[in-house]
Design an enzyme around this catalytic site. Sequence first.
Site, PDB file in Angstrom:
ATOM      1  N   SER A 115       0.816  -1.208   0.000  1.00 11.50           N
ATOM      2  CA  SER A 115       0.000   0.000   0.000  1.00 11.50           C
ATOM      3  C   SER A 115       0.858   1.270   0.000  1.00 11.50           C
ATOM      4  O   SER A 115       1.596   1.532  -0.933  1.00 11.50           O
ATOM      5  CB  SER A 115      -0.972  -0.069   1.188  1.00 11.50           C
ATOM      6  N   ASP A 244      -9.375  -7.133  -3.415  1.00 15.14           N
ATOM      7  CA  ASP A 244      -8.893  -5.892  -2.791  1.00 15.14           C
ATOM      8  C   ASP A 244     -10.029  -4.876  -2.690  1.00 15.14           C
ATOM      9  O   ASP A 244     -10.712  -4.598  -3.689  1.00 15.14           O
ATOM     10  CB  ASP A 244      -7.733  -5.313  -3.602  1.00 15.14           C
ATOM     11  N   HIS A 272      -6.465  -6.802   0.860  1.00 16.54           N
ATOM     12  CA  HIS A 272      -5.422  -5.771   0.782  1.00 16.54           C
ATOM     13  C   HIS A 272      -4.122  -6.185   1.466  1.00 16.54           C
ATOM     14  O   HIS A 272      -3.077  -5.625   1.183  1.00 16.54           O
ATOM     15  CB  HIS A 272      -5.966  -4.492   1.419  1.00 16.54           C
TER      16      HIS A 272
END
Length: 296
Positions: A115, A244, A272
């Site tokens: 991320s 996700d 995620h």
Amino acid sequence: MTAAPTRRSAPPAGPAPESRFVQADGVTYHFHDLGQGPDTIFLHGGGPGCTGWSDFGPVAPYFAADRHCVIVDILQYGKSDKCRITGPMWDFHAAKTVALMDELGIEQADFICNSWGGTIALCLAARYPERVRSLVITGSMPVFYGPLAPLPERGHRGRAARDIYYGGEGPTRDKMRALITRLEWYDADRLPEETVDLRYQQSLDPGEQELAAMSDSPRGDWQDLTDELPLIAAPALFVWGREDAFLTPDYPLMLSRMVPRGNLHVMDHVSHHLQEERPAAYHAVVDGFLRSVGEP
């Protein structure tokens, strides 16, 4: 009749290795150092309570078997400095990460990132190509648009989740579990309680709460990296969760075409934080890619 098998929780991070701290270009970084082999830097995501160990602890033993793993708390998270950032945010983080590498004597590294950390690494690879051997990127958002449709909540889903978590009555363990299971994990039944505790306790850090109260203002100016991605010379693997909650797989397919040596692997039944949900499968995919780096 045979009873259905009980689903086991995913492995928790376990006890963190000894903490290490280093001063780099005016800021203090906290990190964990384990294993021997090629230098490999891990950069975590930007969710409430995230640290290097919370995001990569479950998969770290796999990589540490034959790699030198530097698992970093990025600035404004964990035990690293809660400094205020001015100017373009990814440029700031990239420059400071290079300063960290200098202090640790790391000339070049593989980067494994989730991320927020992945966007830092992409910017670093564009600005300092000689410092990056390869990139593994999961769930990152370096550009503010998608190939097929607008991004969920215009790309602000993470920011909104952070504001909700720290707003109202403030952080609670129940809110942390709800955040992780709604946005970061596919299978809530497999989420270890230790992971919830680790993230919740870190989210109570006074420095992180102070930053959260100011929303985006101390985090620097948001940058779109459209112009930077084509400059990345290192081979890159985008490893994405099919489910996700932030960015569907059409988004990393677009990224893999923007980066000259981009590749994409989509993993089923993860969201995620696939390196936590399915650490063995994640390592198998990433390890195969890393071993291929340098091949013709």
